[in-house]
Write a protein that holds these residues in place. Structure first.
Motif, PDB file in Angstrom:
ATOM      1  N   PRO A 401       0.808  -1.420   0.131  1.00  0.00           N
ATOM      2  CA  PRO A 401       0.085   0.109   0.252  1.00  0.00           C
ATOM      3  C   PRO A 401       0.543   1.685   0.041  1.00  0.00           C
ATOM      4  CG  PRO A 401      -0.540  -0.622   1.844  1.00  0.00           C
ATOM      5  CD  PRO A 401       1.019  -1.757   0.938  1.00  0.00           C
ATOM      6  N   PRO A 402       0.330   2.235  -0.898  1.00  0.00           N
ATOM      7  CA  PRO A 402       1.437   3.854  -0.303  1.00  0.00           C
ATOM      8  C   PRO A 402       1.361   4.124   0.756  1.00  0.00           C
ATOM      9  CG  PRO A 402      -1.064   3.831  -1.711  1.00  0.00           C
ATOM     10  CD  PRO A 402      -0.752   2.471  -1.360  1.00  0.00           C
ATOM     11  N   LEU A 403       2.062   5.227   0.626  1.00  0.00           N
ATOM     12  CA  LEU A 403       2.258   5.751   2.306  1.00  0.00           C
ATOM     13  C   LEU A 403       2.182   7.904   2.145  1.00  0.00           C
ATOM     14  CD1 LEU A 403       5.939   5.188   3.297  1.00  0.00           C
ATOM     15  CD2 LEU A 403       4.180   3.865   3.487  1.00  0.00           C
ATOM     16  N   THR A 404       1.577   8.078   3.336  1.00  0.00           N
ATOM     17  CA  THR A 404       1.542   9.482   2.154  1.00  0.00           C
ATOM     18  C   THR A 404       1.853  10.648   3.030  1.00  0.00           C
ATOM     19  OG1 THR A 404      -1.155   8.512   3.198  1.00  0.00           O
ATOM     20  CG2 THR A 404      -0.909  10.618   3.561  1.00  0.00           C
ATOM     21  N   LEU A 405       2.487  11.454   1.982  1.00  0.00           N
ATOM     22  CA  LEU A 405       3.636  12.204   3.037  1.00  0.00           C
ATOM     23  C   LEU A 405       2.795  13.254   2.657  1.00  0.00           C
ATOM     24  CD1 LEU A 405       6.585  13.425   2.601  1.00  0.00           C
ATOM     25  CD2 LEU A 405       6.189  14.214  -0.431  1.00  0.00           C
ATOM     26  N   ARG A 406       2.713  14.112   4.000  1.00  0.00           N
ATOM     27  CA  ARG A 406       1.621  15.222   4.359  1.00  0.00           C
ATOM     28  C   ARG A 406       2.398  16.672   4.543  1.00  0.00           C
ATOM     29  NH1 ARG A 406      -1.153  17.820   8.053  1.00  0.00           N
ATOM     30  NH2 ARG A 406      -3.345  18.127   7.996  1.00  0.00           N
ATOM     31  N   HIS A 407       2.383  17.205   4.397  1.00  0.00           N
ATOM     32  CA  HIS A 407       3.401  18.683   4.087  1.00  0.00           C
ATOM     33  C   HIS A 407       2.592  19.402   5.592  1.00  0.00           C
ATOM     34  CE1 HIS A 407       6.606  21.634   4.292  1.00  0.00           C
ATOM     35  NE2 HIS A 407       5.597  22.137   3.442  1.00  0.00           N
ATOM     36  N   PRO A 408       2.953  20.151   6.189  1.00  0.00           N
ATOM     37  CA  PRO A 408       1.590  20.737   6.898  1.00  0.00           C
ATOM     38  C   PRO A 408       2.054  22.702   6.193  1.00  0.00           C
ATOM     39  CG  PRO A 408       3.671  20.443   8.283  1.00  0.00           C
ATOM     40  CD  PRO A 408       3.918  19.731   7.242  1.00  0.00           C
ATOM     41  N   LYS A 409       0.531  23.298   6.349  1.00  0.00           N
ATOM     42  CA  LYS A 409       0.686  24.046   5.731  1.00  0.00           C
ATOM     43  C   LYS A 409       1.775  25.415   6.454  1.00  0.00           C
ATOM     44  CE  LYS A 409      -2.010  28.094   4.890  1.00  0.00           C
ATOM     45  NZ  LYS A 409      -3.816  29.014   5.017  1.00  0.00           N
ATOM     46  N   GLY A 410       2.625  26.171   5.107  1.00  0.00           N
ATOM     47  CA  GLY A 410       4.069  26.625   6.296  1.00  0.00           C
ATOM     48  C   GLY A 410       4.822  26.064   7.222  1.00  0.00           C
ATOM     49  N   GLY A 411       5.053  24.513   6.384  1.00  0.00           N
ATOM     50  CA  GLY A 411       6.363  24.327   7.367  1.00  0.00           C
ATOM     51  C   GLY A 411       7.307  24.205   6.608  1.00  0.00           C
ATOM     52  N   ASP A 412       8.028  23.616   7.223  1.00  0.00           N
ATOM     53  CA  ASP A 412       9.728  23.152   6.847  1.00  0.00           C
ATOM     54  C   ASP A 412       9.567  21.741   5.509  1.00  0.00           C
ATOM     55  OD1 ASP A 412      12.778  23.306   5.619  1.00  0.00           O
ATOM     56  OD2 ASP A 412      13.105  23.406   7.387  1.00  0.00           O
ATOM     57  N   PRO A 413       9.658  22.611   4.493  1.00  0.00           N
ATOM     58  CA  PRO A 413       9.674  21.137   2.743  1.00  0.00           C
ATOM     59  C   PRO A 413      11.102  20.384   3.807  1.00  0.00           C
ATOM     60  CG  PRO A 413       9.269  22.968   1.725  1.00  0.00           C
ATOM     61  CD  PRO A 413       9.815  22.963   3.023  1.00  0.00           C
ATOM     62  N   ALA A 414      11.856  20.886   3.572  1.00  0.00           N
ATOM     63  CA  ALA A 414      13.147  19.817   4.664  1.00  0.00           C
ATOM     64  C   ALA A 414      13.113  19.440   5.341  1.00  0.00           C
ATOM     65  CB  ALA A 414      14.527  21.177   4.653  1.00  0.00           C
ATOM     66  N   ALA A 415      12.078  19.596   6.495  1.00  0.00           N
ATOM     67  CA  ALA A 415      12.094  19.049   7.618  1.00  0.00           C
ATOM     68  C   ALA A 415      10.448  17.853   7.898  1.00  0.00           C
ATOM     69  CB  ALA A 415      11.190  19.562   8.889  1.00  0.00           C
ATOM     70  N   THR A 416      10.043  17.646   6.957  1.00  0.00           N
ATOM     71  CA  THR A 416       8.597  16.770   5.848  1.00  0.00           C
ATOM     72  C   THR A 416       9.454  15.972   5.448  1.00  0.00           C
ATOM     73  OG1 THR A 416       7.255  18.955   5.888  1.00  0.00           O
ATOM     74  CG2 THR A 416       7.149  16.879   4.758  1.00  0.00           C
ATOM     75  N   ALA A 417      10.766  15.953   4.423  1.00  0.00           N
ATOM     76  CA  ALA A 417      11.250  14.635   3.914  1.00  0.00           C
ATOM     77  C   ALA A 417      11.778  14.318   4.213  1.00  0.00           C
ATOM     78  CB  ALA A 417      11.933  16.052   2.917  1.00  0.00           C
ATOM     79  N   GLU A 418      13.308  14.872   5.382  1.00  0.00           N
ATOM     80  CA  GLU A 418      13.735  14.241   6.141  1.00  0.00           C
ATOM     81  C   GLU A 418      13.232  12.962   7.311  1.00  0.00           C
ATOM     82  OE1 GLU A 418      17.014  15.559   8.428  1.00  0.00           O
ATOM     83  OE2 GLU A 418      17.476  16.562   6.876  1.00  0.00           O
ATOM     84  N   ASP A 419      11.306  13.850   8.048  1.00  0.00           N
ATOM     85  CA  ASP A 419      10.649  13.310   8.521  1.00  0.00           C
ATOM     86  C   ASP A 419      10.147  11.987   8.122  1.00  0.00           C
ATOM     87  OD1 ASP A 419       9.238  12.695  11.074  1.00  0.00           O
ATOM     88  OD2 ASP A 419       7.820  13.451   9.887  1.00  0.00           O
ATOM     89  N   PHE A 420      10.159  11.970   6.471  1.00  0.00           N
ATOM     90  CA  PHE A 420       8.643  11.123   5.785  1.00  0.00           C
ATOM     91  C   PHE A 420      10.343   9.890   5.971  1.00  0.00           C
ATOM     92  CE2 PHE A 420       7.696   9.067   1.572  1.00  0.00           C
ATOM     93  CZ  PHE A 420       6.988   8.336   1.823  1.00  0.00           C
ATOM     94  N   VAL A 421      11.600  10.130   5.174  1.00  0.00           N
ATOM     95  CA  VAL A 421      12.752   9.336   4.595  1.00  0.00           C
ATOM     96  C   VAL A 421      12.504   8.256   6.136  1.00  0.00           C
ATOM     97  CG1 VAL A 421      14.419   9.016   4.282  1.00  0.00           C
ATOM     98  CG2 VAL A 421      13.555  10.460   2.459  1.00  0.00           C
ATOM     99  N   ALA A 422      12.719   9.439   7.581  1.00  0.00           N
ATOM    100  CA  ALA A 422      13.226   8.714   8.552  1.00  0.00           C
ATOM    101  C   ALA A 422      12.243   7.754   8.796  1.00  0.00           C
ATOM    102  CB  ALA A 422      13.534   9.659   9.688  1.00  0.00           C
ATOM    103  N   ARG A 423      11.147   8.294   8.757  1.00  0.00           N
ATOM    104  CA  ARG A 423       9.454   7.038   9.002  1.00  0.00           C
ATOM    105  C   ARG A 423       9.745   5.908   9.252  1.00  0.00           C
ATOM    106  NH1 ARG A 423       5.411   9.046   8.770  1.00  0.00           N
ATOM    107  NH2 ARG A 423       5.963  10.791   7.631  1.00  0.00           N
ATOM    108  N   ASN A 424      10.250   6.191   7.214  1.00  0.00           N
ATOM    109  CA  ASN A 424       9.199   4.944   6.613  1.00  0.00           C
ATOM    110  C   ASN A 424      10.558   4.387   6.013  1.00  0.00           C
ATOM    111  OD1 ASN A 424       6.799   5.235   6.255  1.00  0.00           O
ATOM    112  ND2 ASN A 424       7.168   7.377   5.667  1.00  0.00           N
ATOM    113  N   GLY A 425      11.898   4.442   6.867  1.00  0.00           N
ATOM    114  CA  GLY A 425      12.656   3.479   6.390  1.00  0.00           C
ATOM    115  C   GLY A 425      13.499   3.757   4.964  1.00  0.00           C
ATOM    116  N   LEU A 426      13.232   4.779   4.875  1.00  0.00           N
ATOM    117  CA  LEU A 426      13.834   4.777   3.117  1.00  0.00           C
ATOM    118  C   LEU A 426      15.267   5.354   3.084  1.00  0.00           C
ATOM    119  CD1 LEU A 426      10.590   7.076   1.576  1.00  0.00           C
ATOM    120  CD2 LEU A 426      11.166   4.193   1.916  1.00  0.00           C
TER     121      LEU A 426
END
Length: 525
Positions: A401-426
Motif C-alpha cells: 500500500p502507498p504511504l501518505t506524504l503530508r506537508h503542513p501549511k507553512g512547514g519546512d519542506p526539508a523537515a517534512t522530507a527527512e521525517d518522512f524518509v526516517a519514519r518509513n526507512g527509506l
C-alpha cells in the motif's frame, strides 16, 4: 595544500549523520548514524606512518541519531547524543548516565558552549533548549524547526530556524531573543557557526552562505553550494568547513573567497576539521579522513574513490531522461549556439549531463535554469487536506500500500522530507527529491510559483481559494542514485480555478509531462 584521502572508516550500516572531535585524545572523534548507533574512533598506533583508526565504543540507540557533542560534567568529558527519539542521552564511555527529556520531536542539533559546561539543543518541535545538569531552559519565539544552534559564550547563543530568522539570545536577560534578523537568507536557514572573530557563518537550503558581524550585520553572502548546506563548522583557525546535499564538503576562508571542494559520490551530512585532518560524514555510511600532509595521504585510496565518484556520475547521467529521451541524447549547449530561434521560444539541451532550459530572447539564447527529470504513471489518487496541508500518495514498492506524504501549511519542506524518509526507512538520498517535489507543488501564487503558459495556473497553494478540478500529475523519485529495486512515485491533485479549465482543454492528448522550473512551466510534446 590540497586535502587528500587518508582513510575510510567502515562500521556504520547507514548514513553517517554527524561527526564531532573529542578533547580526550589526539585524533579522537565520534560519529552518529542512521543505523541507530554512535561510534567513537581513536587513532591507532598499529600503522604510525598512516592515519589508521579503531572503533573503541559503540553506543546503541533505538532510532537514528542526528546530533552529537562533547560536554564536561564534574571534571569528566562526556558525550551527548540525540535524534529521532526526541531525547538527549549523556554517555560516560559506553554507559548512558543521564536522559534529558523535553523535546517532543527529532533532536537535530547539539552544541556545547566554549567551556563545555552547558549543552544546547535544537529540534523539529520548534524549540531550542539550554541544559545544565538536569535543568533546562526553553528559548522562545521559534515558529519552525530549529535546525542548528551555536554558543558564542556560555550565556550567549544564536539559533538557525527554518522560518529564515537568525535569533540571538542572552540567557541572563531571559528566554526571548535580544536580537533577531528576519529573512536572514532568501531560503530557509539550516546552519549557524561562530567565527573566530565572534562573528557568524550561516548556511541555507538554497546553497547560500553568509558572513555576519558580531552585531548581526551581514558582511557578505555567496552561493557556495548547489544545494542544501547542512552544516557549517569552524576549524579553530579562521576557516569554515561546509557540508552539502550537492555531494561536496567545502573549506572556505572567513571571507568565502578561497574555497577547496572535496567531492563525494553522494550527500555529505557533516564535516569538521581539527588536529590537521578533515573528517567527512557521508550518506554512503562511510566516514572519511582527509589530510593535507602528503605523507599521510593514500593516493591509491584517493584514486579508487575518484573512480567510484565518476562511475556514479556516469550512471546517473545515463539513467536521466527528459521527454522520454535520455538527457545524454539531447542536443548540446554547443548545438544550441548554432540555432537561430524565435522570440520567446524555449529549448531543452544537454549541458554536461544536466537538462537545461533556454529561452530565445533579444537575439540570443538565455539560460532559464535546470529542469527536472521525467515523471511516471499514476495509480493512486491524492488529496488536499481541509487544514491547508499538502498531501500525496507515495508508492514505495509493487504490491504494497502507498504511504501518505503530508506537508503542513507553512512547514519546512526539508523537515517534512527527512521525517518522512526516517519514519518509513527509506534511503536518505531521496530527501532532496522530496524537498524539490514539495516546493514544486506548494509554491505560493505570486511568490515565484510556477505559472502555466496555457492556463495561467500555478502550483497548488495551501489554503488558497480555488475551485478544484482534479488533474493528475505524477513525479517519481529518481532511482539513478538509489537501490534499483525500489520504485517510488507520487500522485497529487493540481488545483485550477474554473476560468482555467478552457486552457487545460488545449493540452489534453498532447502533454506528456509538465516540468515546473522557477517562474515557468515547460511542456514536452
Amino acid at each position: 595544500m590540497v586535502y587528500g584521502l587518508a582513510a575510510e572508516l567502515v562500521g556504520h550500516t547507514g548514513d553517517v549523520k554527524a561527526v564531532t572531535p573529542l578533547p580526550t585524545q589526539h585524533l579522537s572523534f565520534a560519529t552518529s548514524s542512521r543505523d541507530c548507533t554512535v561510534k567513537v574512533w581513536s587513532r591507532s598506533e598499529r600503522e604510525p606512518s598512516l592515519l589508521a583508526f579503531d572503533c573503541v565504543e559503540t553506543l546503541q540507540h533505538k532510532k537514528y541519531v542526528n546530533a552529537i557533542a562533547p560536554i564536561d560534567l564534574d571534571g569528566r568529558t562526556l558525550l551527548a547524543s540525540g535524534g529521532l527519539e526526541g531525547i538527549v542521552f549523556i554517555w560516560n564511555g559506553s554507559t548512558c548516565v543521564m536522559n534529558l527529556t523535553g523535546h517532543e520531536k527529532n533532536v537535530c542539533a547539539l552544541r556545547c558552549c566554549p567551556q563545555r559546561s552547558r549543552l544546547f539543543s535544537g529540534s523539529w518541535d520548534g524549540t531550542a533548549r539550554v541544559w545544565q545538569r538536569d535543568t533546562q531552559i526553553s528559548l522562545l519565539s521559534h515558529g519552525a524547526p530549529v535546525w542548528d544552534i551555536a554558543a558564542i559564550t556560555p550565556d550567549c547563543v544564536v539559533t538557525a530556524c527554518a522560518d529564515k530568522a537568525l535569533r540571538l539570545y542572552d540567557i541572563r536577560a531571559g528566554v526571548d531573543p535580544v536580537k533577531h534578523v528576519e529573512n536572514a537568507h532568501a531560503d530557509r536557514l539550516r546552519t549557524v557557526e561562530v567565527a573566530s572573530n565572534a562573528g557568524l557563518f550561516t548556511g541555507a537550503n538554497d546553497g547560500s552562505v553568509a558572513v555576519w558581524s558580531p552585531d548581526l550585520l551581514k558582511v557578505t553572502e555567496q552561493r557556495v553550494h548547489k544545494s542544501i548546506v547542512y552544516r557549517a563548522r569552524g576549524d579553530g583557525g579562521g576557516s569554515i568547513v561546509l557540508s552539502s546535499e550537492d555531494g561536496t564538503a567545502c573549506v572556505c576562508d572567513q571571507y568565502l573567497s578561497s574555497r577547496e571542494y572535496i567531492q563525494h559520490a553522494s550527500t555529505v551530512w557533516d564535516a569538521c576539521a581539527f588536529s590537521g585532518v578533515l573528517v567527512t560524514a557521508g550518506s554512503d555510511g562511510i566516514t572519511r579522513v582527509w589530510s593535507q600532509d602528503e605523507d599521510k595521504q593514500r593516493p591509491e585510496l584517493h584514486e579508487a574513490f575518484s573512480r567510484s565518484i565518476e562511475k556514479a556520475r556516469q550512471e546517473a547521467m545515463e539513467a536521466m531522461k527528459f521527454g522520454g529521451k535520455r538527457v545524454m541524447d539531447l542536443p548540446t549547449k554547443g548545438d544550441l549556439a548554432r540555432v537561430l530561434g524565435k522570440e520567446g521560444e524555449t529549448k531543452v539541451v544537454n549541458n554536461e549531463g544536466r537538462a537545461e532550459a533556454y529561452e530565445f530572447k533579444a537575439g540570443s539564447w538565455e539560460l532559464i535554469g535546470e529542469v527536472m527529470p521525467d515523471g511516471g504513471d499514476a495509480e493512486q489518487g491524492g488529496q488536499v487536506a481541509d487544514d491547508g496541508a499538502f498531501e500525496c500518495k507515495v508508492d514505495i514498492e509493487e504490491g504494497k500500500p502507498p504511504l501518505t506524504l503530508r506537508h503542513p501549511k507553512g512547514g519546512d519542506p526539508a523537515a517534512t522530507a527527512e521525517d518522512f524518509v526516517a519514519r518509513n526507512g527509506l534511503n536518505p538520498s531521496y530527501v532532496q527529491q522530496i524537498i524539490d517535489f514539495i516546493n514544486q507543488h506548494t509554491a505560493p501564487l505570486g511568490e515565484g510559483g510556477a505559472t502555466d503558459p496555457l492556463t495561467g495556473g500555478s502550483s497548488y497553494r495551501p489554503g488558497g481559494n480555488q475551485t478544484t478540478t482534479s488533474v493528475s500529475h505524477t513525479t517519481p523519485l529518481d532511482r539513478s542514485k538509489n537501490d534499483a529495486s525500489t520504485s517510488v512515485k507520487y500522485e497529487v491533485f493540481r488545483a485550477f480555478s474554473s476560468k482555467q479549465i478552457q486552457g487545460i482543454g488545449k493540452k489534453i492528448g498532447t502533454v506528456v509531462q509538465v516540468f515546473v522550473l522557477k517562474h515557468k512551466s515547460f511542456l514536452c510534446y
